[in-house]
Design a protein around this motif. Structure first.
Motif, PDB file in Angstrom:
ATOM      1  N   GLU A  30       4.441  -2.704 -17.488  1.00  0.00           N
ATOM      2  CA  GLU A  30       4.473  -2.225 -16.123  1.00  0.00           C
ATOM      3  C   GLU A  30       5.470  -1.045 -17.064  1.00  0.00           C
ATOM      4  O   GLU A  30       6.688  -1.207 -17.522  1.00  0.00           O
ATOM      5  CB  GLU A  30       5.192  -3.041 -15.961  1.00  0.00           C
ATOM      6  CG  GLU A  30       5.957  -2.781 -13.991  1.00  0.00           C
ATOM      7  CD  GLU A  30       5.705  -1.831 -13.851  1.00  0.00           C
ATOM      8  OE1 GLU A  30       4.517  -1.764 -13.230  1.00  0.00           O
ATOM      9  OE2 GLU A  30       6.272  -1.026 -13.567  1.00  0.00           O
ATOM     10  N   ALA A  31       5.245   0.113 -16.432  1.00  0.00           N
ATOM     11  CA  ALA A  31       6.112   1.308 -16.640  1.00  0.00           C
ATOM     12  C   ALA A  31       7.667   1.082 -16.442  1.00  0.00           C
ATOM     13  O   ALA A  31       8.655   2.110 -16.885  1.00  0.00           O
ATOM     14  CB  ALA A  31       5.761   2.442 -16.084  1.00  0.00           C
ATOM     15  N   SER A  38       4.711   1.368  -4.894  1.00  0.00           N
ATOM     16  CA  SER A  38       4.486   0.943  -3.425  1.00  0.00           C
ATOM     17  C   SER A  38       4.410  -0.927  -2.901  1.00  0.00           C
ATOM     18  O   SER A  38       4.478  -0.984  -1.925  1.00  0.00           O
ATOM     19  CB  SER A  38       2.545   1.154  -3.398  1.00  0.00           C
ATOM     20  OG  SER A  38       2.724   2.131  -3.678  1.00  0.00           O
ATOM     21  N   SER A  39       4.122  -1.673  -4.107  1.00  0.00           N
ATOM     22  CA  SER A  39       3.984  -3.155  -3.434  1.00  0.00           C
ATOM     23  C   SER A  39       5.638  -3.974  -2.948  1.00  0.00           C
ATOM     24  O   SER A  39       5.834  -4.333  -2.263  1.00  0.00           O
ATOM     25  CB  SER A  39       3.541  -4.179  -4.764  1.00  0.00           C
ATOM     26  OG  SER A  39       2.366  -4.072  -5.480  1.00  0.00           O
ATOM     27  N   LEU A  45       2.281  -7.102   6.503  1.00  0.00           N
ATOM     28  CA  LEU A  45       1.384  -7.320   7.544  1.00  0.00           C
ATOM     29  C   LEU A  45      -0.162  -7.181   6.439  1.00  0.00           C
ATOM     30  O   LEU A  45      -0.384  -6.796   6.054  1.00  0.00           O
ATOM     31  CB  LEU A  45       0.888  -5.386   8.447  1.00  0.00           C
ATOM     32  CG  LEU A  45       1.537  -5.415   9.656  1.00  0.00           C
ATOM     33  CD1 LEU A  45       2.939  -4.738   8.916  1.00  0.00           C
ATOM     34  CD2 LEU A  45       0.509  -4.847  10.080  1.00  0.00           C
ATOM     35  N   ALA A 176       2.112   2.989 -20.266  1.00  0.00           N
ATOM     36  CA  ALA A 176       0.934   2.335 -20.962  1.00  0.00           C
ATOM     37  C   ALA A 176      -0.278   4.225 -20.205  1.00  0.00           C
ATOM     38  O   ALA A 176      -0.533   4.179 -19.284  1.00  0.00           O
ATOM     39  CB  ALA A 176       0.174   1.692 -21.444  1.00  0.00           C
ATOM     40  N   MET A 331      -2.193  -6.889   1.707  1.00  0.00           N
ATOM     41  CA  MET A 331      -2.765  -7.448   1.953  1.00  0.00           C
ATOM     42  C   MET A 331      -4.120  -8.360   1.328  1.00  0.00           C
ATOM     43  O   MET A 331      -4.537 -10.016   2.041  1.00  0.00           O
ATOM     44  CB  MET A 331      -3.363  -7.530   3.534  1.00  0.00           C
ATOM     45  CG  MET A 331      -4.432  -6.186   4.024  1.00  0.00           C
ATOM     46  SD  MET A 331      -4.550  -6.336   5.593  1.00  0.00           S
ATOM     47  CE  MET A 331      -3.424  -5.227   5.791  1.00  0.00           C
TER      48      MET A 331
HETATM   49  C1  LIG Z   1       5.443   1.559   3.467  1.00  0.00           C
HETATM   50  C2  LIG Z   1       4.577   1.308   3.379  1.00  0.00           C
HETATM   51  C3  LIG Z   1       4.026   0.357   3.618  1.00  0.00           C
HETATM   52  C4  LIG Z   1       2.779  -0.438   3.813  1.00  0.00           C
HETATM   53  N1  LIG Z   1       2.418  -1.323   4.176  1.00  0.00           N
HETATM   54  C5  LIG Z   1       1.717  -2.491   3.833  1.00  0.00           C
HETATM   55  C6  LIG Z   1       0.864  -3.716   4.413  1.00  0.00           C
HETATM   56  O1  LIG Z   1       1.692  -3.633   5.348  1.00  0.00           O
HETATM   57  N2  LIG Z   1       0.043  -4.039   4.208  1.00  0.00           N
HETATM   58  C7  LIG Z   1      -0.575  -4.051   3.259  1.00  0.00           C
HETATM   59  O2  LIG Z   1      -1.908  -4.574   3.004  1.00  0.00           O
HETATM   60  N3  LIG Z   1      -0.584  -2.497   2.857  1.00  0.00           N
HETATM   61  C8  LIG Z   1       0.626  -1.658   2.768  1.00  0.00           C
HETATM   62  N4  LIG Z   1       0.967  -0.996   2.053  1.00  0.00           N
HETATM   63  C9  LIG Z   1       0.332  -0.304   1.119  1.00  0.00           C
HETATM   64  C10 LIG Z   1       0.662  -1.476  -0.039  1.00  0.00           C
HETATM   65  O3  LIG Z   1       1.824  -1.246  -0.581  1.00  0.00           O
HETATM   66  C11 LIG Z   1      -0.321  -1.572  -2.017  1.00  0.00           C
HETATM   67  O4  LIG Z   1      -1.669  -0.871  -1.252  1.00  0.00           O
HETATM   68  C12 LIG Z   1      -0.181  -2.013  -2.601  1.00  0.00           C
HETATM   69  O5  LIG Z   1       1.282  -1.948  -2.931  1.00  0.00           O
HETATM   70  C13 LIG Z   1      -0.873  -1.690  -3.761  1.00  0.00           C
HETATM   71  O6  LIG Z   1      -0.423  -2.435  -4.831  1.00  0.00           O
HETATM   72  P1  LIG Z   1      -1.327  -2.312  -6.620  1.00  0.00           P
HETATM   73  O7  LIG Z   1      -0.597  -3.234  -6.866  1.00  0.00           O
HETATM   74  O8  LIG Z   1      -2.644  -1.798  -6.419  1.00  0.00           O
HETATM   75  O9  LIG Z   1       0.060  -0.846  -6.756  1.00  0.00           O
HETATM   76  P2  LIG Z   1       1.750  -1.002  -6.830  1.00  0.00           P
HETATM   77  O10 LIG Z   1       2.504  -1.841  -6.316  1.00  0.00           O
HETATM   78  O11 LIG Z   1       1.830   1.077  -6.621  1.00  0.00           O
HETATM   79  O12 LIG Z   1       1.832  -1.202  -8.744  1.00  0.00           O
HETATM   80  C14 LIG Z   1       1.351  -0.043  -9.304  1.00  0.00           C
HETATM   81  C15 LIG Z   1       2.083  -0.199 -10.497  1.00  0.00           C
HETATM   82  O13 LIG Z   1       2.112   0.280 -11.726  1.00  0.00           O
HETATM   83  C16 LIG Z   1       3.722   0.845 -11.952  1.00  0.00           C
HETATM   84  N5  LIG Z   1       3.149   2.299 -13.621  1.00  0.00           N
HETATM   85  C17 LIG Z   1       2.144   3.541 -12.625  1.00  0.00           C
HETATM   86  N6  LIG Z   1       2.247   4.248 -13.961  1.00  0.00           N
HETATM   87  C18 LIG Z   1       2.171   3.043 -14.963  1.00  0.00           C
HETATM   88  C19 LIG Z   1       1.658   3.209 -16.096  1.00  0.00           C
HETATM   89  N7  LIG Z   1       1.810   4.578 -16.690  1.00  0.00           N
HETATM   90  N8  LIG Z   1       2.458   2.420 -17.101  1.00  0.00           N
HETATM   91  C20 LIG Z   1       2.381   1.171 -16.263  1.00  0.00           C
HETATM   92  N9  LIG Z   1       2.514   0.651 -15.468  1.00  0.00           N
HETATM   93  C21 LIG Z   1       2.498   1.562 -14.907  1.00  0.00           C
HETATM   94  C22 LIG Z   1       4.236   1.283 -11.478  1.00  0.00           C
HETATM   95  O14 LIG Z   1       5.509   1.625 -11.713  1.00  0.00           O
HETATM   96  C23 LIG Z   1       3.853   0.409 -10.652  1.00  0.00           C
HETATM   97  O15 LIG Z   1       4.920  -0.756 -10.392  1.00  0.00           O
HETATM   98  C24 LIG Z   1       1.882  -0.488   2.114  1.00  0.00           C
HETATM   99  C25 LIG Z   1       2.484   0.971   1.490  1.00  0.00           C
HETATM  100  C26 LIG Z   1       3.514   1.661   1.719  1.00  0.00           C
HETATM  101  C27 LIG Z   1       4.510   2.440   1.188  1.00  0.00           C
END
Ligand SMILES: Cc1cc2nc3c(=O)[nH]c(=O)nc-3n(C[C@H](O)[C@H](O)[C@H](O)COP(=O)(O)OP(=O)(O)OC[C@H]3O[C@@H](n4cnc5c(N)ncnc54)[C@H](O)[C@@H]3O)c2cc1C
Length: 376
Positions: A30-31, A38-39, A45, A176, A331
């Motif tokens: 994790e960076a 975004s999480s 919801l 990474a 979700m």
């Molecule tokens: C305001 C808002 C409201 C939302 N509401 C909803 C909702 O109600 N319901 C829903 O289902 N979704 C919702 N979403 C969408 C949801 O947030 C995302 O779809 C979801 O969090 C994606 O999760 P993830 O683990 O794929 O990505 P992320 O949570 O973005 O995690 C990616 C991780 O990778 C890390 N990273 C990045 N680059 C590197 C690297 N080079 N090396 C190592 N680590 C790295 C980042 O630091 C981060 O921690 C919302 C988003 C926003 C912004």
């Protein structure tokens, strides 16, 4: 099997947990820190209100797992019906208004075909069931009963904790990338794993750039939370106005403010726009007849793909991606992670239709808002 996961968001940590549950030896890079992307900014919801059978099945499974995993002290899933509605036509908007109402009716028909618990309501029915919602101009509404919400940051941190308890090594503060031959490159060298899964949210395209191009565009969305409210609304998406609301720790969360413009994942505005905050106040009056003071407001990134479906699966030999959620990644995380873990370990075929190899990677496309009733 030795597997690397890049990205400690909801998807990455759930996947790391699921891989370890199936006896894989897992390192998560994790960076920044867990839930830094975004999480940690999502609204939380969760619902099964999808007209596509595959999406609905994923929604149902994810809700089952949220309920199973919750309640251990660290995060909780709260059941709450999900309402979506279209309002009566306004001058100049008659055609679109009709399309929105038809899309909701069709959506409900499709959900019923999949056996989901959903009902179609008139404005009067809606008013009777949810008196706190202003419904006099509602043309049609739908209610999905299998729905609820989580605190996204708590969920993600809990899954990271469970992953650690399953012997996942979590390396925070470790950016990474994946090399052309599928190794993980970090500041302290390259690391070989049997498989690498990149769930780096808006950064995924950059992290796998040396492996293959993927068509993902980050875009900005916004949310705010009000001070304490004195009504108990359902979760609600207003297709006419483009806003959604949900109860949030005694206050009200109001979202959307989607900006359909591609963002640089390293250079974007994290604060909400003033105009968004003003529009949300007006929207609260329209939806609930009252506007509460704003406690805090923020923006975050979502990821779009050319066809609105995520990219989940094998991109190149031993290199997998999971991104492109169109605002629905949290979700789906518990359902997608489980299926992806099985695929990585050779026990499943992945999720049909989400395979990243369906694109060349250089497609040009417009960003489309994920919650639009015409897109679900
Ligand atoms: C305001 C808002 C409201 C939302 N509401 C909803 C909702 O109600 N319901 C829903 O289902 N979704 C919702 N979403 C969408 C949801 O947030 C995302 O779809 C979801 O969090 C994606 O999760 P993830 O683990 O794929 O990505 P992320 O949570 O973005 O995690 C990616 C991780 O990778 C890390 N990273 C990045 N680059 C590197 C690297 N080079 N090396 C190592 N680590 C790295 C980042 O630091 C981060 O921690 C919302 C988003 C926003 C912004």
């Amino acid at each position: 099997m030795n597997v690397a996961v890049i990205g400690g968001g909801a998807v990455g940590v759930t996947l790391a947990y699921d891989l370890a549950e199936r006896d894989a030896d897992v390192t998560l890079y994790e960076a920044n820190e867990i839930a830094a992307g975004s999480s940690g900014r999502a609204s939380g919801l969760c619902y099964d209100a999808f007209s596509d059978r595959r999406d609905a099945d994923l929604g149902v499974r994810a809700l089952e797992r949220f309920r199973e995993l919750s309640g251990g002290g660290s995060f909780s899933f709260t059941d709450c019906p999900y309402v979506w509605l279209a309002r009566e036509p306004r001058p100049g908007d008659e055609g679109r208004a009709e399309q929105r109402a038809d899309a909701i009716r069709e959506h409900v028909d499709r959900m019923r075909e999949h056996g989901l618990d959903v009902s179609l309501l008139s404005g009067a029915d809606l008013q009777e069931r949810f008196p706190e919602v202003v419904a006099h101009d509602v043309a049609v509404a739908a209610v999905a009963e299998n729905a609820g919400y989580v605190d996204p940051e708590e969920y993600t941190n809990t899954m990271a904790l469970l992953a650690r308890m399953n012997d996942v090594e979590i390396r925070e503060g470790t950016p990474a990338t994946v090399t052309a031959d599928g190794a993980v490159a970090t500041g302290d060298g390259t690391h070989d794993h049997d498989a690498v899964v990149v769930a780096a949210g808006a950064h995924t395209r950059d992290v796998v750039a040396d492996v293959a191009p993927i068509p993902v565009k980050p875009y900005r969305v916004q949310a705010l939370v009000t001070e304490r409210i004195d009504v108990e609304p359902p979760m609600l998406f207003d297709a006419t106005n483009g806003f959604y609301v949900r109860p949030w720790e005694g206050g009200l969360l109001v979202g959307d403010g989607t900006e359909a413009v591609e963002q640089d994942p390293d250079d974007w505005t994290r604060e909400a726009d003033e105009s968004f905050v003003t529009d949300c106040a007006m929207y609260q009056e329209q939806a609930l007849g009252w506007s509460w003071p704003t406690d805090r407001a923020w923006a975050g990134l979502c990821t779009a793909t050319p066809d609105g479906d995520p990219l989940v699966g094998e991109l190149a030999d031993g290199v997998y991606v999971a991104t492109g959620w169109q605002g629905h990644g949290l979700m789906r995380a518990p359902a997608v992670a489980e299926r992806l873990a099985e695929q990585v370990l050779g026990d499943g075929d992945g999720i049909g239709g989400f395979d990243p190899s369906r694109f060349d990677g250089d497609e040009t496309f417009e960003i489309v808002e994920g919650m639009d009733v015409e897109n679900r």
